[in-house]
Write an enzyme that holds these catalytic residues in place. Structure first.
Site, PDB file in Angstrom:
ATOM      1  NE  ARG A  77       5.979  11.449   9.766  1.00 34.75           N
ATOM      2  CZ  ARG A  77       4.903  12.028   9.580  1.00 34.75           C
ATOM      3  NH1 ARG A  77       4.070  11.614   8.631  1.00 34.75           N
ATOM      4  NH2 ARG A  77       4.108  12.594  10.548  1.00 34.75           N
TER       5      ARG A  77
ATOM      6  N   GLY B 281       0.589 -22.548  -6.748  1.00 34.58           N
ATOM      7  CA  GLY B 281       1.834 -22.430  -6.363  1.00 34.58           C
ATOM      8  C   GLY B 281       2.332 -23.769  -5.866  1.00 34.58           C
TER       9      GLY B 281
ATOM     10  NE  ARG C 236       3.181   8.589  11.248  1.00 33.68           N
ATOM     11  CZ  ARG C 236       3.457   8.988  12.098  1.00 33.68           C
ATOM     12  NH1 ARG C 236       4.556   8.762  13.100  1.00 33.68           N
ATOM     13  NH2 ARG C 236       3.018  10.435  12.494  1.00 33.68           N
TER      14      ARG C 236
ATOM     15  CG  LEU D  19      -2.938  -2.281  -1.626  1.00 41.39           C
ATOM     16  CD1 LEU D  19      -2.039  -1.325  -0.906  1.00 41.39           C
ATOM     17  CD2 LEU D  19      -3.979  -1.865  -2.321  1.00 41.39           C
TER      18      LEU D  19
ATOM     19  CG  MET E  55       2.172 -10.275   0.679  1.00 35.54           C
ATOM     20  SD  MET E  55       1.074 -11.312  -0.448  1.00 35.54           S
ATOM     21  CE  MET E  55      -0.566 -10.866   0.575  1.00 35.54           C
ATOM     22  N   GLY E  56       5.845 -12.294   1.158  1.00 33.86           N
ATOM     23  CA  GLY E  56       7.127 -12.873   0.811  1.00 33.86           C
ATOM     24  C   GLY E  56       7.284 -13.797   2.502  1.00 33.86           C
TER      25      GLY E  56
ATOM     26  CB  ILE F 100       2.729 -12.491  -6.077  1.00 32.37           C
ATOM     27  CG1 ILE F 100       2.399 -12.703  -4.673  1.00 32.37           C
ATOM     28  CG2 ILE F 100       1.321 -12.212  -6.778  1.00 32.37           C
ATOM     29  CD1 ILE F 100       1.912 -11.555  -3.956  1.00 32.37           C
ATOM     30  CG  ASP F 101       5.214 -15.214  -2.333  1.00 34.06           C
ATOM     31  OD1 ASP F 101       4.521 -13.986  -2.178  1.00 34.06           O
ATOM     32  OD2 ASP F 101       4.562 -15.988  -1.399  1.00 34.06           O
TER      33      ASP F 101
HETATM   34  O1  F6P Z   1       1.847 -17.193  -1.506  1.00 35.74           O
HETATM   35  C1  F6P Z   1       1.505 -15.898  -1.866  1.00 35.74           C
HETATM   36  C2  F6P Z   1       1.055 -15.316  -0.668  1.00 35.74           C
HETATM   37  O2  F6P Z   1       0.881 -13.931  -1.265  1.00 35.74           O
HETATM   38  C3  F6P Z   1       2.017 -14.915   0.469  1.00 35.74           C
HETATM   39  O3  F6P Z   1       3.218 -14.050   0.253  1.00 35.74           O
HETATM   40  C4  F6P Z   1       1.365 -14.385   1.616  1.00 35.74           C
HETATM   41  O4  F6P Z   1       1.761 -14.776   2.952  1.00 35.74           O
HETATM   42  C5  F6P Z   1       0.003 -15.037   1.508  1.00 35.74           C
HETATM   43  O5  F6P Z   1       0.036 -15.450  -0.046  1.00 35.74           O
HETATM   44  C6  F6P Z   1      -1.316 -14.576   1.941  1.00 35.74           C
HETATM   45  O6  F6P Z   1      -2.283 -15.236   1.429  1.00 35.74           O
HETATM   46  P1  F6P Z   1      -3.828 -15.178   1.978  1.00 35.74           P
HETATM   47  O7  F6P Z   1      -4.419 -14.279   1.181  1.00 35.74           O
HETATM   48  O8  F6P Z   1      -4.367 -16.347   2.029  1.00 35.74           O
HETATM   49  O9  F6P Z   1      -3.499 -14.443   3.593  1.00 35.74           O
END
Ligand code: F6P
Length: 365
Positions: free
Chosen positions: A177, A117, A280, A287, A184-185, A141-142
């Site tokens: 609910r 990345g 919730r 994952l 992530m992101g 993945i971001d």
């Molecule tokens: O940069 C990809 C990423 O998946 C982020 O979205 C997330 O915050 C980070 O990696 C988590 O990284 P680690 O597995 O080192 O906690």
């Protein structure tokens, strides 16, 4: 007989579905032209004492395309940490770069393919400046790397989010609910936006659009008052309320460092205190990064792998493969790093979502 041309490959930073497709494609393309491939283990760390690598053959890489993760292993940060946070650049110590160069020289490596990345590509750039021929493969993945329309791993993560929302919808409706799903992101909300759209979310909160708690409450109340039995809120881990900072957690493995995560917990507590519905939260976390790559990510990874070998053949060192207008292209790594690609708040996708009534927490509903 002259020894065959030899190149190296490594995977660095967080793992990502599709990395094995890249490795396999690099090895197969090289085997077609009689080149040998060394795969360094645990990212750039494999270049340092104790040097760790394996010879990658077609047989060794057969059947790996559909596997998640990376067969080479990876390291996030480590001794090569070129980046300590968003926009926060750090130079890698010269002795570390020189040791890595010595390894490449001793092994007679013509070029190193670095899959990573933004931070890992910054490392590739510094290695290139130190005299190692590097070619980059963008991995995230971001979906936040500049200079490429997309990268492998993103589609797999989005599919994971959509699948999670599908599952959460049925239980949420049964119990009337509100579900808050954290994706992530860190600085870019692409996964939350695309995953939320694909899963039919009602509220999507992303880092690029600061939200107001009370607007989210009102949007949920309006929806439930209209007779819906559930509300699905998707929130990126880097989303922030107006005037507030990131929600972080201490990292037990790295004292003094903080990780993003937990915004869904805060939001859910707030919502539960204001709404008469049960709320919730669920944090999808890794994952989204694990498991097998989608067909789209296998194909993109494969095309990037072939493209990376072609860049080596053309001597286009210091470049990375990119994807633009459905074609594999290349850009100087220097142009791609240091500026992440974020969701334009007034871009087509956000506007399409808003046109359908999806709420982003930025306006009074
Ligand atoms: O940069 C990809 C990423 O998946 C982020 O979205 C997330 O915050 C980070 O990696 C988590 O990284 P680690 O597995 O080192 O906690």
């Amino acid at each position: 007989m002259a020894s065959p041309t030899r190149i190296g490959i490594l995977t660095s930073g967080g793992d990502c579905p599709g990395l094995n497709a890249v490795i396999r494609a690099v090895v197969r393309t090289c085997s077609q032209i009689g080149w040998e491939v060394l795969g360094f283990n645990d990212g750039y760390e494999g270049l340092l004492d104790p040097v760790r690598y394996e010879v990658l053959t077609r047989r060794r890489t057969s059947g790996i395309m559909q596997l998640g993760g990376t067969i080479l292993g990876t390291t996030n940060r480590g001794r090569f940490a070129a980046k300590v946070g968003h926009g926060d650049k750090a130079r890698i110590p010269a002795e570390v770069l020189q040791e890595a160069k010595r390894t490449c020289d001793q092994l007679e490596i013509k070029a190193l393919i670095c899959c990573g990345g933004d931070g890992s590509l910054s490392t590739a750039l510094q290695l290139q400046e130190a005299g190692v021929n590097c070619v980059g493969v963008p991995k995230t993945i971001d979906n936040d790397i500049s200079a490429t329309a997309t990268s492998f791993g993103f589609d797999s993560a989005v599919n994971c989010v959509a699948d999670a929302i599908d599952r959460l919808q049925t239980t949420a409706r049964s119990h009337k609910r509100v579900m808050v799903v954290e994706t992530m992101g860190r600085y870019a909300g692409w996964i939350a936006l695309y995953g939320g759209l694909a899963g039919g979310a009602d509220v999507i909160l992303i880092p690029e659009i600061p939200f107001h708690y009370e607007y989210v409450v009102n949007a949920i109340n309006q929806r439930m008052a209209a007779g819906y039995r559930s509300t699905m809120v998707v929130v990126a881990e880097g989303a922030r309320a107006v005037g507030e900072g990131f929600v972080t957690q201490a990292d037990a493995a790295k004292p003094g460092e903080k990780r993003l995560g937990g915004v869904s917990h805060h939001l859910t507590e707030y919502l539960a205190s204001k709404l008469e519905y049960e709320c919730r939260n669920i944090i999808l976390a890794h994952l989204q990064r694990g498991g097998e790559p989608t067909a789209l990510d296998r194909i993109l990874g494969t095309r990037f792998g072939v493209g990376a070998v072609q860049l080596v053949q053309q001597g286009k060192f210091g470049h990375m493969v990119s994807y633009q207008d459905y074609k594999i292209d290349s850009v100087p790594i220097a142009e791609a790093v240091g500026q992440i690609k974020t969701v334009p708040p007034d871009g087509q996708v956000v506007m399409a979502a808003k046109a359908m009534g999806i709420h982003f927490g930025d306006i009074q509903p």
